[in-house]
Each structure stands twice: as C-alpha cells, then as structure tokens.
Scaffold this active site. Sequence first.
Site, PDB file in Angstrom:
ATOM      1  N   LYS A   1       0.833  -1.209   0.000  1.00  0.00           N
ATOM      2  CA  LYS A   1       0.000   0.000   0.000  1.00  0.00           C
ATOM      3  C   LYS A   1       0.872   1.265   0.000  1.00  0.00           C
ATOM      4  O   LYS A   1       2.091   1.176  -0.034  1.00  0.00           O
ATOM      5  CB  LYS A   1      -0.967  -0.044   1.193  1.00  0.00           C
ATOM      6  CG  LYS A   1      -1.819  -1.333   1.247  1.00  0.00           C
ATOM      7  CD  LYS A   1      -2.816  -1.441   0.106  1.00  0.00           C
ATOM      8  CE  LYS A   1      -3.443  -2.822  -0.040  1.00  0.00           C
ATOM      9  NZ  LYS A   1      -4.420  -3.206   0.961  1.00  0.00           N
TER      10      LYS A   1
HETATM   11  C1  LIG Z   1      -5.417  -4.285   1.420  1.00  0.00           C
HETATM   12  C2  LIG Z   1      -6.878  -4.123   1.424  1.00  0.00           C
HETATM   13  C3  LIG Z   1      -7.670  -4.440   2.527  1.00  0.00           C
HETATM   14  C4  LIG Z   1      -7.146  -5.141   3.746  1.00  0.00           C
HETATM   15  O1  LIG Z   1      -6.049  -4.570   4.339  1.00  0.00           O
HETATM   16  P1  LIG Z   1      -5.068  -5.472   5.228  1.00  0.00           P
HETATM   17  O2  LIG Z   1      -4.205  -4.440   5.885  1.00  0.00           O
HETATM   18  O3  LIG Z   1      -4.324  -6.375   4.315  1.00  0.00           O
HETATM   19  O4  LIG Z   1      -5.903  -6.211   6.213  1.00  0.00           O
HETATM   20  C5  LIG Z   1      -9.028  -4.157   2.471  1.00  0.00           C
HETATM   21  N1  LIG Z   1      -9.586  -3.630   1.378  1.00  0.00           N
HETATM   22  C6  LIG Z   1      -8.866  -3.341   0.283  1.00  0.00           C
HETATM   23  C7  LIG Z   1      -9.550  -2.738  -0.908  1.00  0.00           C
HETATM   24  C8  LIG Z   1      -7.493  -3.606   0.258  1.00  0.00           C
HETATM   25  O5  LIG Z   1      -6.790  -3.357  -0.848  1.00  0.00           O
END
Ligand SMILES: *Cc1c(COP(=O)(O)O)cnc(C)c1O
Length: 389
Positions: free
Chosen positions: A182
Amino acid sequence: MLPYGKQTIEKDDIAAVTEALTSHWLTTGPRVQEFESAFAESTGSGHAVALSSGTAALHAAMVAAGIGERPFDEVIVPAITFVATANAAIYVGAKPVFADVNPNTALIDPRDVERKITPNTRAIVAVDYAGQPSDYEALRDIAHRHKLVLISDACHSLGGSSGSKPVGSLADFTCFSLHPVKQITAGEGGVVVTDDSQAATKIRRFRNHGITTDHRQREVQSRHQYTMETLGFNYRLTDVQCALGRSQLQKLDRFTRRRNDVARFYQTLIDPIPFLDVLESRTGVRHAYHLFVVRWNSDQTGISRDQVFESMRSREIGVNVHYQPVYEHPFYVQRFGNQTGCCPHAEALYEKVLSLPIFPDITEADIRRVVRELKSIGEQAKTSKRKAA
Ligand SMILES: *Cc1c(COP(=O)(O)O)cnc(C)c1O
C-alpha cells in the site's frame, strides 16, 4: 521478478524503528498517539485510531457504525474489491449486498447502489479502487436521503483527494491499510479515521478487548482493575509499527507524486497501443495510484488476459489481477447462493483487467520493459490470429 507493488524503506525509517525498539514501550506507548495525531492531520479528519490491519479497521468501522445490531442488516459493497471489504460485514452478522461498478473506472456505481437499497440497508462501503476516490458527492447524497452510514474503504487511496478534500474527510468512516504494497507501510497495520469522537472512543475500546483503559493508563494510575464493557479483540498496533508508520507518513506526498509520474509515463507509452487501454481517471480528483490497471482487448488479439498474465510472469514481470467479483468465491456461493449476473460490468471487467508494476522506486527502464513486453505479446498474438484466419 519485477513485483506489482512494493514498499520503500529508507534509512530514517530504520532509525525510527530502532529507536522505538530500544524504548520502554513496545506497545500501547506514546508512539501510537503520535502516529494517530499525524495521520488525522494528514487525512483532514478529527480522529485516527491505529489497528493491526486494514481488515481490523473495516471490522472496527462496522462495529462503531452499529452495523449488525439488528437481525437482517445489509451493507452495500462493490462487487470488485478485495474480499476483506465484504467479509467485514459478515464479521458483525450483516449481509453484504453487491453493487455493480462503473465499467470505465471500476468504482462503485451510485445508480446501482440506489437500486440495491432495501429497508434493511444500513451502510454503503465505497472502495477507492486503484487509488482513485469514488464519487463521494453522489454517495453522500444517497446515504443522506436513505439515512445510511457511508464507509470508505480507502486501503488503496491514502494520499488521494477530491477537490480540496483529502481522502479521509469524504465519508463517515474511512479505513486504511498499512500493508507493504500500500501507499505507506507499518509492516502490517490499519487506521480508521472519523470526525465522530464517540465512535473513535468505541473503536479504541474495540481494539483492546472492549476494555475501557489500556496497560499504560493503568500503570500511570497505579491501578490493577479494569472494566470490560463490550466485546472486543486484540487489534492493537505496536509502537514499533507506529514508529515506522509515522516515519513513512512524512513521505506520503513524495510517494504519491512519484506514483502519479509513473502513471503518466505508462499512459503515454500505452496510448498508441490499440489493444490496451487504461482505466479512466475522474476529473477533479487526485489519484493515489496504488495500482496501475489496464484492460486487455481479447477480441483484437485473440488471446485472453490470463494468457497475457502467464506470458508476462514467464518474462519475470509480476503483473497481477484485481479483483474477481467477491460473490464468485466459493464461501460466498455457499453462504449466499449463486449470484452470477448480479453485477455484469464487474464480471466483464474481471476478464480484462491487468495490474502493471507500480511503486515509488520503479525505474523508467522497468516501465519501458513492461510496456514493450505487453506490446510484443499482443502483436505476436495478432500475427498468429491472422495466419490462422
Ligand atoms: C489491502 C486491502 C484491505 C485489507 O487490508 P489489510 O491491511 O491487508 O488487512 C481491504 N480492502 C482493500 C480494498 C485492500 O486493498
């Protein structure tokens, strides 16, 4: 293998983590609040609460919004998203109802949201797919008219904005992820931001078993008693992670600008290629470009997106696919029945999309190579298609 996404960790990030590791508090310490304050400021929101993942953030937002308190509560989510978005509704006993997406942006379609509202609908979750803010103006209007909570799954869009408003100030609750692919990372981690101070307090308790004080508060007050008022989880983020998150947050604007430069460069290289097109950008928004997504034209080339995926992977280019419609997963079919046809744009889009490598440190040479390989795969396929005909 060139990855589709990866973290950028610099010397000062390492120094921040080392400092946290040698401090007294490894968790529930002062670095949690420091990170939260900086995060609230950066997202233009009143309160930020750090949690152990983006998934925990979504779960906490559902609880704070009171979703699942009635027996047949429904939550509208886009068909194209990571499964965690819809799973969070199920965690609190609500039913995810899938809305179709705009075929050119893959963002939730406000008109289909309106169609899917029933007397049991409690919330809308918008997902800022690829990093592009959803149409919050339209969604806020719908939420207001139907008295629904608007939740933003902004796990792709930290650093984005709509007009002058940063992502984080566009919905009742906004959830972020700090996973390494991210925009910024804490290893794992998540954040919920909201302007509602009571809801923020609820989320702080929820991440700590539903207990009204944390370890440090009790130590400071020299007390052993604690009170558990609601059911919660251990969803805390450590001070070591918050130190990294705080250090990374200072780089967010630079990372976002770099991702936009990478996207522009991809766009200029891809524009002349007839069998590839880039998802549309909405006007008036700052895209955070978590992903750079193209649509592959199988009719023109005679080969499927999956064939391209395999060819690219065999050339050491880590392309990816985001996402299969959530309701097609076996768990969803078992629990809610076969919903094929419920979101035709989402189903058609899933056959075409390909995410190309994008991250702050990607080089111009890498970007050129990605597009060159895609182009050569398509041109070879077209040639063999002509020969076969
Ligand atoms: C990455 C992601 C999540 C979950 O995040 P985590 O930190 O991996 O639990 C939820 N929704 C979307 C759209 C994502 O890309």
